[in-house]
Design a protein around this motif. Structure first.
Motif, mmCIF file in Angstrom:
data_model
loop_
_atom_site.group_PDB
_atom_site.id
_atom_site.type_symbol
_atom_site.label_atom_id
_atom_site.label_comp_id
_atom_site.label_asym_id
_atom_site.label_seq_id
_atom_site.Cartn_x
_atom_site.Cartn_y
_atom_site.Cartn_z
ATOM 1 N N LYS A 219 0.690 -1.242 -0.021
ATOM 2 C CA LYS A 219 0.119 -0.044 0.058
ATOM 3 C C LYS A 219 0.937 1.207 0.090
ATOM 4 C CE LYS A 219 -2.929 -1.245 3.331
ATOM 5 N NZ LYS A 219 -3.448 -0.861 4.634
ATOM 6 N N ARG A 220 1.945 1.305 0.596
ATOM 7 C CA ARG A 220 2.651 2.502 0.878
ATOM 8 C C ARG A 220 3.946 2.570 -0.013
ATOM 9 N NH1 ARG A 220 3.277 4.091 6.370
ATOM 10 N NH2 ARG A 220 1.034 4.146 7.174
ATOM 11 N N ARG A 221 4.509 1.290 -0.463
ATOM 12 C CA ARG A 221 5.704 1.468 -1.288
ATOM 13 C C ARG A 221 5.311 0.573 -2.624
ATOM 14 N NH1 ARG A 221 10.151 3.529 0.982
ATOM 15 N NH2 ARG A 221 11.706 1.901 -0.145
ATOM 16 N N HIS A 222 4.912 1.119 -3.465
ATOM 17 C CA HIS A 222 4.602 0.566 -4.648
ATOM 18 C C HIS A 222 5.178 0.903 -5.701
ATOM 19 C CE1 HIS A 222 1.867 4.075 -5.139
ATOM 20 N NE2 HIS A 222 1.320 3.761 -3.970
ATOM 21 N N LEU A 223 5.130 0.293 -6.878
ATOM 22 C CA LEU A 223 5.700 0.810 -8.420
ATOM 23 C C LEU A 223 4.812 2.023 -8.842
ATOM 24 C CD1 LEU A 223 6.060 -2.632 -10.129
ATOM 25 C CD2 LEU A 223 7.904 -1.208 -9.294
ATOM 26 N N MET A 224 5.710 2.546 -9.642
ATOM 27 C CA MET A 224 4.993 3.953 -10.431
ATOM 28 C C MET A 224 3.533 3.650 -11.015
ATOM 29 S SD MET A 224 7.845 5.510 -12.573
ATOM 30 C CE MET A 224 7.203 6.925 -13.283
ATOM 31 N N ASP A 225 3.197 2.591 -11.355
ATOM 32 C CA ASP A 225 2.028 2.007 -11.575
ATOM 33 C C ASP A 225 1.117 1.401 -10.622
ATOM 34 O OD1 ASP A 225 2.913 -0.373 -11.598
ATOM 35 O OD2 ASP A 225 2.755 -0.822 -13.519
ATOM 36 N N GLY A 226 1.562 1.495 -9.460
ATOM 37 C CA GLY A 226 0.880 0.904 -8.332
ATOM 38 C C GLY A 226 1.025 -0.544 -8.296
ATOM 39 N N GLY A 227 1.978 -1.225 -8.951
ATOM 40 C CA GLY A 227 2.245 -2.721 -8.885
ATOM 41 C C GLY A 227 2.681 -2.859 -7.666
ATOM 42 N N GLU A 228 2.692 -4.070 -7.345
ATOM 43 C CA GLU A 228 3.181 -4.755 -5.851
ATOM 44 C C GLU A 228 4.742 -4.977 -5.813
ATOM 45 O OE1 GLU A 228 1.001 -7.984 -4.801
ATOM 46 O OE2 GLU A 228 -0.911 -6.897 -4.394
ATOM 47 N N THR A 229 5.197 -4.877 -4.634
ATOM 48 C CA THR A 229 6.842 -4.942 -4.786
ATOM 49 C C THR A 229 7.471 -5.694 -3.638
ATOM 50 O OG1 THR A 229 7.100 -3.095 -3.064
ATOM 51 C CG2 THR A 229 6.998 -2.416 -5.725
ATOM 52 N N PHE A 230 6.449 -6.305 -2.526
ATOM 53 C CA PHE A 230 7.089 -6.957 -1.353
ATOM 54 C C PHE A 230 7.739 -8.255 -1.782
ATOM 55 C CE2 PHE A 230 6.756 -9.851 2.078
ATOM 56 C CZ PHE A 230 7.043 -8.911 3.203
ATOM 57 N N GLU A 231 6.961 -9.131 -2.727
ATOM 58 C CA GLU A 231 7.665 -10.364 -2.632
ATOM 59 C C GLU A 231 9.066 -10.292 -3.630
ATOM 60 O OE1 GLU A 231 7.453 -13.219 -1.643
ATOM 61 O OE2 GLU A 231 5.435 -12.558 -0.480
ATOM 62 N N LYS A 232 8.882 -9.263 -4.618
ATOM 63 C CA LYS A 232 10.316 -9.526 -5.337
ATOM 64 C C LYS A 232 11.361 -8.864 -4.592
ATOM 65 C CE LYS A 232 12.322 -8.380 -9.800
ATOM 66 N NZ LYS A 232 12.461 -7.422 -10.477
ATOM 67 N N ILE A 233 11.233 -8.024 -3.496
ATOM 68 C CA ILE A 233 12.226 -7.609 -2.602
ATOM 69 C C ILE A 233 12.456 -8.545 -1.622
ATOM 70 C CG2 ILE A 233 12.845 -6.022 -0.835
ATOM 71 C CD1 ILE A 233 10.670 -3.948 -1.963
ATOM 72 N N MET A 234 11.640 -9.407 -1.279
ATOM 73 C CA MET A 234 12.062 -10.675 -0.341
ATOM 74 C C MET A 234 12.824 -11.493 -1.284
ATOM 75 S SD MET A 234 10.990 -10.067 2.813
ATOM 76 C CE MET A 234 10.682 -11.600 3.600
ATOM 77 N N VAL A 235 12.599 -11.762 -2.353
ATOM 78 C CA VAL A 235 13.329 -12.672 -3.168
ATOM 79 C C VAL A 235 14.843 -12.284 -3.120
ATOM 80 C CG1 VAL A 235 13.562 -13.775 -5.530
ATOM 81 C CG2 VAL A 235 11.447 -13.597 -4.553
ATOM 82 N N ASN A 236 14.818 -10.917 -3.500
ATOM 83 C CA ASN A 236 16.149 -10.398 -3.558
ATOM 84 C C ASN A 236 17.178 -10.467 -2.396
ATOM 85 O OD1 ASN A 236 15.918 -9.856 -6.323
ATOM 86 N ND2 ASN A 236 15.150 -7.765 -5.932
ATOM 87 N N LEU A 237 16.164 -10.235 -1.214
ATOM 88 C CA LEU A 237 17.021 -10.444 0.154
ATOM 89 C C LEU A 237 17.467 -11.843 0.473
ATOM 90 C CD1 LEU A 237 14.696 -7.991 2.440
ATOM 91 C CD2 LEU A 237 17.321 -7.519 1.812
#
Ligand code: SF4
Ligand code: SF4
Length: 481
Positions: A219-237
């Protein structure tokens, strides 16, 4: 132990803090040396007596007294502690160090609800990259170079980061210069391929922000187009965790009244994934009204609540198993001094403009302090720089900083912007809640020390060094990314 300690009259250090744990240990911190120690319950009362006594009353020739003197909690009468503190602060005027906070691009792939940036410029052109290399190459007597990759999102211009990181690491290696580098990123583009490259080039520290469990974060940290980001960051971590390099990974959580209640669940989630790896740490930053377009609708913490919530979250993270390198680090000399207060620290915009503060950027003329010339010179308006480097309250007679027990860690320079805006500065949360901060640190690190050192009366904890890692510590306190 100094052999002469028994022949000298000692007094408690003026930069000393005492507090007690629930199990009766006495915790000590000295902001001039950064030393943290715990005294076993059986000797706590005696130590408290020494440390609260006037010099003439101190009993002599006890081991405990010697150990307290050795750790700097007791000092010989006549010791010029103010002079030592001043020397440590004035070291910033030396030219053997340089800190560059580089914006490889001012664009970002995210649109976070509290962001204050304007995204007005794109990737750093090749001539500015060339000038940056020249700038570092022309530094004489450089002993320490610290680079921070900032933005925008620096990995939107990953090729710029890789190009310059390669040059800086090779240059420093060739010339025997100590090199450290931090990437402040939203983590989305830190794919395994990018991580491989940067770790290979000696990246020593990453700071990645997640603002809660998946639903809250998205809800707070999304892509420019509103897309979700959490799962991808977790994969990278998770990939970073698999790597074996000695890289420090700071997980940062920005919070306000709307997401704080989810924090315990989020901390537990992250602890299950990362707390067993001592390279990972967790830091917390209360969101502020930093000049973004949503400022009027943000529900932020203010004043004492702001500090108290941060200290509380740090405790939860420690209880969940995270180590707290950040807390021990900021309790060292200069640990809270903002990089904007360092005359050898510059923010370099993607077009070569030089700034001091990463929040003000080009929003205020006073922060536009110069430019990088094509041949790599830092053309600086020193009068403007002085606004940032001389603006702390510590040197004013009768300011609130005069006589502060925490002065060597802060010098009233925790936020020069705040000082410029309202001729006062808010004390760091860790100082306002110093007892709770020390008890949090003692939860594990000092206890581990106790198990190792067995019967020692004074167990040394973290931070007995006077070394300062300005960028690493301070960026985790920055209101960005
Ligand atoms: S700002 Fe607060 S903590 Fe920092 S030196 Fe001044 S009084 Fe002490
Ligand atoms: S702490 Fe204050 S002066 Fe330093 S970067 Fe942040 S806003 Fe700017």
């Amino acid at each position: 132990m100094d052999r002469n300690a028994r022949d000298r009259q000692l007094r408690p250090s003026k930069f000393l803090t005492l507090t007690t744990t629930e199990d009766g240990r006495l915790l000590l911190h000295n902001s001039l040396t950064g030393a943290i120690a715990a005294i076993a319950p059986a000797q706590a009362e005696q130590a408290r007596h020494f440390l609260r006594s006037k010099a003439a009353d101190l009993p002599r020739e006890t081991n405990l007294e010697e150990q307290l003197a050795e750790a700097g909690f007791l000092v010989p009468i006549g010791t010029d502690e103010d002079g030592s503190a001043m020397d440590q602060y004035l070291a910033k005027y030396g030219t053997s160090h340089l800190q560059l906070i580089i914006l490889p691009t001012e664009q970002c792939n995210f649109r976070c609800v509290y962001c204050y940036e304007s995204f007005s410029r794109g990737a750093m052109p090749s001539e500015v990259q060339k000038a940056l290399k020249e700038c570092v190459a022309r530094q004489v007597n450089l002993e320490r170079l610290n680079i921070t990759w900032f933005g925008g999102e620096p990995l939107v211009a990953a090729d710029v980061v890789v190009n310059l990181q390669q040059y800086f690491s090779q240059h420093c290696k060739r010339h025997g210069i100590e090199f450290s580098s931090t990437l402040v990123s939203n983590g989305y583009l830190l794919t395994p391929a990018v991580a491989d490259k940067l770790l290979h080039l000696g990246l020593s520290h990453l700071q990645i922000t997640l603002d809660g469990t998946a639903a809250e974060h998205n809800k707070r940290r999304h892509l420019m187009d509103g897309g979700e980001t959490f799962e991808k960051i977790m994969v990278n971590l998770r990939y970073l965790k698999q790597r074996t390099e000695r890289v420090r990974v700071t997980l940062r959580h920005n919070y306000d009244r709307r997401n704080l209640s989810h924090a315990p669940e989020f901390i537990e989630l992250m602890a299950r994934e990362f707390a067993d790896d001592p390279r990972f740490e967790f830091v917390f930053e209360p969101i502020g009204k930093w000049g973004g377009q949503n400022d009027s609708v943000l529900d932020v913490y203010e004043g004492k609540e702001r500090a108290a919530t941060k200290i509380h979250l740090q405790r939860l993270a420690k209880e969940a198993g995270f180590r707290n390198a950040y807390q021990a680090q900021v309790l060292r000399p200069n640990g809270f001094v903002c990089y904007a207060a360092d005359p050898r620290s510059f923010v370099v915009g993607s077009d070569g403009t030089l700034y001091k503060c990463t929040v003000e950027l080009d929003k205020n003329e006073r922060n536009v302090v110069g430019r990088l010339t094509q041949d790599g010179k830092l053309m600086v308006d020193w009068q403007k720089v002085a606004l940032w480097t001389e603006s702390n309250g510590a040197w004013r007679q009768n300011s609130k900083c005069t006589g502060c027990f925490f002065l060597p860690a802060c010098f009233g320079a925790i936020c020069p912007k705040e000082w410029l805006d309202r001729a006062d500065v808010t004390c760091p949360p860790e100082k306002r809640f110093i007892g709770e901060t020390l008890r949090t640190i003692a939860l594990r690190s000092v206890n581990d020390g106790a198990q190792r050192s067995g019967s020692a009366a004074v167990e040394r904890g973290a931070g007995a060094s006077s070394q300062t890692e300005l960028a690493g510590g301070k960026l985790s306190g920055r209101p960005n990314s």
